[in-house]
Design a protein around this motif. Sequence first.
Motif, short mmCIF file in Angstrom:
data_model
loop_
_atom_site.label_atom_id
_atom_site.label_comp_id
_atom_site.label_asym_id
_atom_site.label_seq_id
_atom_site.Cartn_x
_atom_site.Cartn_y
_atom_site.Cartn_z
N LEU A 105 17.84 -12.94 -50.76
CA LEU A 105 17.19 -14.09 -50.12
C LEU A 105 17.55 -15.38 -50.84
O LEU A 105 17.88 -16.39 -50.21
CB LEU A 105 15.68 -13.87 -50.10
CG LEU A 105 14.85 -14.86 -49.30
CD1 LEU A 105 15.37 -15.02 -47.88
CD2 LEU A 105 13.40 -14.41 -49.29
N CYS A 106 17.51 -15.36 -52.16
CA CYS A 106 17.87 -16.56 -52.93
C CYS A 106 19.31 -16.97 -52.66
O CYS A 106 19.60 -18.15 -52.44
CB CYS A 106 17.68 -16.31 -54.42
SG CYS A 106 15.96 -16.34 -54.93
N ARG A 107 20.20 -16.02 -52.66
CA ARG A 107 21.62 -16.34 -52.42
C ARG A 107 21.82 -16.91 -51.02
O ARG A 107 22.59 -17.85 -50.83
CB ARG A 107 22.48 -15.10 -52.62
CG ARG A 107 22.37 -14.48 -54.00
CD ARG A 107 23.38 -15.01 -54.95
NE ARG A 107 23.07 -14.58 -56.30
CZ ARG A 107 23.97 -14.11 -57.14
NH1 ARG A 107 25.21 -14.00 -56.77
NH2 ARG A 107 23.61 -13.77 -58.35
N ALA A 108 21.10 -16.38 -50.04
CA ALA A 108 21.20 -16.90 -48.68
C ALA A 108 20.69 -18.34 -48.59
O ALA A 108 21.18 -19.13 -47.79
CB ALA A 108 20.43 -16.01 -47.71
N LEU A 109 19.71 -18.68 -49.43
CA LEU A 109 19.15 -20.03 -49.43
C LEU A 109 19.93 -20.98 -50.33
O LEU A 109 19.59 -22.16 -50.42
CB LEU A 109 17.68 -19.99 -49.88
CG LEU A 109 16.72 -19.29 -48.92
CD1 LEU A 109 15.35 -19.13 -49.57
CD2 LEU A 109 16.61 -20.06 -47.61
N GLY A 110 20.95 -20.49 -51.02
CA GLY A 110 21.77 -21.33 -51.87
C GLY A 110 21.32 -21.41 -53.31
O GLY A 110 21.78 -22.26 -54.06
N TYR A 111 20.43 -20.53 -53.73
CA TYR A 111 19.96 -20.49 -55.10
C TYR A 111 20.75 -19.44 -55.88
O TYR A 111 21.33 -18.54 -55.29
CB TYR A 111 18.47 -20.16 -55.15
CG TYR A 111 17.60 -21.19 -54.50
CD1 TYR A 111 17.59 -22.51 -54.95
CD2 TYR A 111 16.77 -20.86 -53.44
CE1 TYR A 111 16.78 -23.46 -54.35
CE2 TYR A 111 15.95 -21.81 -52.84
CZ TYR A 111 15.97 -23.11 -53.31
OH TYR A 111 15.18 -24.05 -52.72
N PRO A 112 20.72 -19.51 -57.22
CA PRO A 112 21.50 -18.57 -58.02
C PRO A 112 21.10 -17.11 -57.87
O PRO A 112 21.92 -16.23 -58.01
CB PRO A 112 21.27 -19.04 -59.46
CG PRO A 112 20.85 -20.44 -59.34
CD PRO A 112 20.13 -20.56 -58.04
N GLY A 113 19.83 -16.82 -57.62
CA GLY A 113 19.41 -15.42 -57.53
C GLY A 113 19.26 -14.80 -58.90
O GLY A 113 18.96 -15.48 -59.88
N LYS A 114 19.49 -13.51 -58.98
CA LYS A 114 19.29 -12.77 -60.23
C LYS A 114 20.48 -12.97 -61.18
O LYS A 114 21.61 -13.07 -60.74
CB LYS A 114 19.17 -11.27 -59.94
CG LYS A 114 18.09 -10.92 -58.96
CD LYS A 114 16.81 -10.67 -59.66
CE LYS A 114 15.79 -10.15 -58.65
NZ LYS A 114 14.56 -9.80 -59.26
N PRO A 115 20.19 -12.96 -62.48
CA PRO A 115 21.29 -12.97 -63.45
C PRO A 115 22.10 -11.69 -63.29
O PRO A 115 21.57 -10.65 -62.90
CB PRO A 115 20.58 -12.98 -64.81
CG PRO A 115 19.15 -13.29 -64.53
CD PRO A 115 18.88 -12.95 -63.11
N GLU A 116 23.37 -11.75 -63.59
CA GLU A 116 24.25 -10.60 -63.40
C GLU A 116 24.02 -9.48 -64.41
O GLU A 116 24.35 -8.34 -64.17
CB GLU A 116 25.72 -11.05 -63.47
CG GLU A 116 26.11 -12.06 -62.40
CD GLU A 116 26.04 -11.49 -60.99
OE1 GLU A 116 26.32 -10.30 -60.80
OE2 GLU A 116 25.72 -12.27 -60.08
N ASP A 117 23.43 -9.81 -65.56
CA ASP A 117 23.36 -8.83 -66.64
C ASP A 117 22.15 -7.90 -66.61
O ASP A 117 22.09 -6.96 -67.39
CB ASP A 117 23.43 -9.54 -68.00
CG ASP A 117 22.35 -10.60 -68.16
OD1 ASP A 117 21.80 -11.05 -67.14
OD2 ASP A 117 22.07 -10.99 -69.31
#
Length: 151
Positions: free
Chosen positions: A35-47
């Motif tokens: 959802l964050c990625r769809a809204l243009g936000y970074p979302g979860k950290p990769e690690d």
Amino acid sequence: MESRRYFYRYGTDALDLCDVLACFDKQGKVSLNDLCRALGYPGKPEDIDGSEVARYVEEGRIAEVAAYCETDVVSTFRVWLAYELFRGALTQEQFRASEESLLEYLGQKVPTKPHLSYLLAREPAITVHVDGRPPGLPEITASEIVVPQGV
């Protein structure tokens, strides 16, 4: 005084964004990261992701879990702001002011909490015109809508 169950899902005194955005249907749920990625936000950290939290706690990596949880709180707040914008409880100006205030706050915390710098990476992709249409969508009149047969 009438009491209610603590976790009553359909009341107005609490909001479970996951439930509301999925229309209370478990099949409609989307991850906070997606959802964050769809809204243009970074979302979860990769690690790290939620599936690793228990292992991190067992390994004594509490600071990393706390950092992960802090990024989740910020991401959830941003999704809530978008929800409030789209339901009309916030104006575009209020939404932008809230986002700017959040970014300023995060920027102040980065020296002592460097993991928060990850959340400063992007700006939201949310823009709503005064008439409620997202940018780039053409105006459509009811006479132009074609419904396929059998629907």
